[in-house]
Design a protein around this motif. Structure first.
Motif, PDB file in Angstrom:
ATOM      1  N   VAL A 158       0.829  -1.199   0.000  1.00 53.82           N
ATOM      2  CA  VAL A 158       0.000   0.000   0.000  1.00 53.82           C
ATOM      3  C   VAL A 158       0.873   1.262   0.000  1.00 53.82           C
ATOM      4  CG1 VAL A 158      -1.677   1.334   1.337  1.00 53.82           C
ATOM      5  CG2 VAL A 158      -1.951  -1.141   1.105  1.00 53.82           C
ATOM      6  N   ALA A 159       1.998   1.213   0.743  1.00 51.69           N
ATOM      7  CA  ALA A 159       2.851   2.397   0.881  1.00 51.69           C
ATOM      8  C   ALA A 159       3.719   2.667  -0.335  1.00 51.69           C
ATOM      9  CB  ALA A 159       3.749   2.247   2.114  1.00 51.69           C
ATOM     10  N   SER A 171      -2.273  13.157  -4.237  1.00 49.33           N
ATOM     11  CA  SER A 171      -3.172  12.585  -5.239  1.00 49.33           C
ATOM     12  C   SER A 171      -3.073  11.060  -5.267  1.00 49.33           C
ATOM     13  CB  SER A 171      -2.850  13.150  -6.624  1.00 49.33           C
ATOM     14  OG  SER A 171      -1.501  12.869  -6.983  1.00 49.33           O
ATOM     15  N   THR A 172      -1.863  10.535  -5.050  1.00 50.13           N
ATOM     16  CA  THR A 172      -1.698   9.084  -5.002  1.00 50.13           C
ATOM     17  C   THR A 172      -2.443   8.492  -3.821  1.00 50.13           C
ATOM     18  OG1 THR A 172       0.482   9.263  -6.056  1.00 50.13           O
ATOM     19  CG2 THR A 172      -0.021   7.208  -4.923  1.00 50.13           C
ATOM     20  N   ALA A 173      -2.390   9.167  -2.672  1.00 49.85           N
ATOM     21  CA  ALA A 173      -3.105   8.701  -1.483  1.00 49.85           C
ATOM     22  C   ALA A 173      -4.606   8.661  -1.740  1.00 49.85           C
ATOM     23  CB  ALA A 173      -2.787   9.597  -0.295  1.00 49.85           C
ATOM     24  N   LEU A 174      -5.137   9.692  -2.399  1.00 50.15           N
ATOM     25  CA  LEU A 174      -6.566   9.708  -2.718  1.00 50.15           C
ATOM     26  C   LEU A 174      -6.921   8.561  -3.664  1.00 50.15           C
ATOM     27  CD1 LEU A 174      -7.232  13.537  -3.203  1.00 50.15           C
ATOM     28  CD2 LEU A 174      -8.001  12.079  -1.317  1.00 50.15           C
ATOM     29  N   PHE A 241      -3.593  -6.719  -5.243  1.00 49.82           N
ATOM     30  CA  PHE A 241      -3.357  -7.178  -3.876  1.00 49.82           C
ATOM     31  C   PHE A 241      -4.607  -6.998  -3.013  1.00 49.82           C
ATOM     32  CE2 PHE A 241      -1.620  -6.725   0.464  1.00 49.82           C
ATOM     33  CZ  PHE A 241      -0.924  -7.914   0.545  1.00 49.82           C
ATOM     34  N   ALA A 242      -5.298  -5.854  -3.165  1.00 51.35           N
ATOM     35  CA  ALA A 242      -6.498  -5.596  -2.362  1.00 51.35           C
ATOM     36  C   ALA A 242      -7.585  -6.621  -2.658  1.00 51.35           C
ATOM     37  CB  ALA A 242      -7.014  -4.182  -2.636  1.00 51.35           C
ATOM     38  N   LEU A 243      -7.800  -6.938  -3.935  1.00 49.63           N
ATOM     39  CA  LEU A 243      -8.810  -7.938  -4.277  1.00 49.63           C
ATOM     40  C   LEU A 243      -8.389  -9.322  -3.783  1.00 49.63           C
ATOM     41  CD1 LEU A 243     -11.499  -8.466  -5.655  1.00 49.63           C
ATOM     42  CD2 LEU A 243     -10.258  -8.892  -7.785  1.00 49.63           C
ATOM     43  N   ALA A 322      12.420 -13.791   7.351  1.00 53.98           N
ATOM     44  CA  ALA A 322      11.432 -12.726   7.152  1.00 53.98           C
ATOM     45  C   ALA A 322      11.934 -11.622   6.238  1.00 53.98           C
ATOM     46  CB  ALA A 322      11.034 -12.125   8.508  1.00 53.98           C
ATOM     47  N   ALA A 323      13.241 -11.546   6.022  1.00 52.99           N
ATOM     48  CA  ALA A 323      13.807 -10.487   5.179  1.00 52.99           C
ATOM     49  C   ALA A 323      13.629 -10.753   3.693  1.00 52.99           C
ATOM     50  CB  ALA A 323      15.298 -10.316   5.489  1.00 52.99           C
ATOM     51  N   GLY A 324      13.151 -11.930   3.328  1.00 54.43           N
ATOM     52  CA  GLY A 324      13.001 -12.267   1.913  1.00 54.43           C
ATOM     53  C   GLY A 324      12.061 -11.320   1.192  1.00 54.43           C
ATOM     54  N   GLN A 325      12.521 -10.763   0.094  1.00 54.43           N
ATOM     55  CA  GLN A 325      11.746  -9.772  -0.671  1.00 54.43           C
ATOM     56  C   GLN A 325      11.505 -10.281  -2.079  1.00 54.43           C
ATOM     57  OE1 GLN A 325      14.222  -6.345  -0.720  1.00 54.43           O
ATOM     58  NE2 GLN A 325      13.979  -5.879   1.449  1.00 54.43           N
ATOM     59  N   LEU A 326      10.362  -9.874  -2.624  1.00 53.86           N
ATOM     60  CA  LEU A 326      10.084 -10.217  -4.013  1.00 53.86           C
ATOM     61  C   LEU A 326       9.139  -9.189  -4.636  1.00 53.86           C
ATOM     62  CD1 LEU A 326      10.684 -12.274  -6.207  1.00 53.86           C
ATOM     63  CD2 LEU A 326       8.697 -13.576  -5.464  1.00 53.86           C
ATOM     64  N   GLY A 327       7.881  -9.180  -4.185  1.00 55.55           N
ATOM     65  CA  GLY A 327       6.872  -8.345  -4.817  1.00 55.55           C
ATOM     66  C   GLY A 327       7.170  -6.861  -4.779  1.00 55.55           C
ATOM     67  N   VAL A 328       7.580  -6.345  -3.601  1.00 61.42           N
ATOM     68  CA  VAL A 328       7.761  -4.893  -3.463  1.00 61.42           C
ATOM     69  C   VAL A 328       8.940  -4.379  -4.290  1.00 61.42           C
ATOM     70  CG1 VAL A 328       8.308  -3.045  -1.821  1.00 61.42           C
ATOM     71  CG2 VAL A 328       6.557  -4.740  -1.263  1.00 61.42           C
TER      72      VAL A 328
END
Length: 383
Positions: A158-159, A171-174, A241-243, A322-328
């Motif tokens: 989300v961030a 505008s991105t937040a909206l 992701f939201a859906l 837990a440090a494994g990253q992929l999507g972001v």
């Protein structure tokens, strides 16, 4: 883009399962798909043009579907994970604080001005990467880890659109609020239909008549939210992701899960990762060696930041997991490339950092599994 190039994309995408097939490596297929894209794209043979409009549209569909599947795999209904939410939340917050500090330091050190982006990337954890590795190794005592990963994954996704372009944060937040509100409306409608029994009747009809109605409806909802995201000028990653979270909260039927897995992992997901790899020019890393160091620093900062969860009783090896990253980081590289917000070689640096965390996660998870097996195989002494 003709069928010959589509055949090439599918062929190159097979490098993912080829590398991931070695079970002892615990590599996600996406690594091979990215490498394949690098091989035939701007960094290699230049057989694929990532700016070709049809290729780009298909890649965006794959991006939305990948994030949909990631969201649907977040264990929001798992009771043991819910019980561990408090400590998982505290762990994610501690990691977030250190990640923010590291992001500011790295942005100042390399003069990129992307402190917020680095902070989000460093703090992120990939449920799509970590949970399958945990399941394949049969690790125990991972409720807190799962909760922390799910929280970090959701918050960072989300961030990310806000962090990657702070000049348009308002505008991105909206736009993000509009997409989340749309997903919330979908949740209440689907839950009502589920309680009224309409969903089960639809499921039985679809199964009996081979209509694939659930898949069609979910794809319709996904494309609708993605269209809203485009109109609101935010990334389709948030829509997907939201859906996915909505579907996970209501309960995803096994048949729908198999159908989504088939179209995503069989074609659209590999196409997106091949497109992303093809869009990255590693020659810019050679021209800007500082970006190589940036990638190493991003990966190291992510691993070290996640060790702070030891303060809430998270074992050190699970902290590394837990440090494994992929999507972001993948999304950051894709968004940065599309919006022309990153410096030359910076997209490759983001992916390099992610690859380092994947390697660390794989090694740490394997060590944890061996330690658990060693304890379970130890003979019990009786008097």
């Amino acid at each position: 883009m003709g069928f010959s190039l589509l055949a090439l994309v599918v062929l190159v995408g097979l490098l993912g399962p080829l590398l991931a097939g070695r079970e002892s490596w615990h590599l996600p297929a996406v690594v091979g798909e990215l490498l394949g894209g690098l091989l035939v794209g701007a960094s290699g043979l230049r057989l694929l043009d990532s700016t070709e409009p049809t290729f780009t549209v298909l890649a965006q569909v794959g991006f939305a579907l990948v994030m949909f599947v990631v969201g649907s795999n977040v264990p929001v209904r798992d009771v043991t994970v819910r019980r561990a939410l408090r400590r998982g939340l505290v762990g994610a917050l501690l990691v977030g604080v250190l990640a923010a500090v590291a992001g500011v330091g790295l942005a100042a050190l390399f003069g990129t001005g992307h402190a917020a982006l680095y902070g989000v990337v460093i703090a992120s954890s990939s449920a799509a990467l970590i949970l399958p590795i945990i399941a394949s190794l049969g690790l125990h005592g991972i409720a807190q880890l799962t909760a922390q990963v799910a929280i970090a994954d959701a918050v960072c996704i989300v961030a990310l659109p806000l962090a990657i372009n702070p000049a348009r944060a308002a505008s991105t937040a909206l736009g993000a609020v509009a997409v989340v509100a749309g997903a919330g409306l979908v949740f209440f409608v689907l839950r009502r239909l589920d309680r009224d029994g309409l969903r089960k009747r639809l499921h039985r009809l679809s199964e009996r008549r081979k209509f694939a109605l659930e898949l069609r409806i979910n794809v319709l909802l996904l494309f609708g939210l993605a269209a809203l995201a485009q109109f609101a000028q935010v990334s389709v990653l948030l829509a997907g992701f939201a859906l996915g979270l909505v579907v996970a909260a209501i309960g995803e039927p096994r048949r729908l899960a198999r159908q989504l897995f088939g179209i995503t992992e069989g074609f659209f997901g590999p196409l997106f990762f091949v497109w992303l790899g093809a869009s990255i020019s590693l020659s810019e890393l050679g021209s800007h060696p500082a970006m190589i160091l940036l990638g190493v620093c991003l990966g190291a900062a992510a691993i070290l930041s996640h060790l702070v969860a030891r303060l809430v009783s998270q074992p050190l090896l699970l902290g590394v997991v837990a440090a494994g990253q992929l999507g972001v980081p993948v999304a950051a590289a894709a968004l940065g490339t599309q919006l022309h917000l990153l410096r030359p070689g910076e997209d490759a640096a983001l992916l390099l950092g992610a690859l380092l965390t994947i390697a660390a996660t794989t090694v740490a998870a394997s060590l944890r599994a061996r330690r658990e097996r060693g304890v379970s195989d130890r003979p019990v002494m009786t008097s």
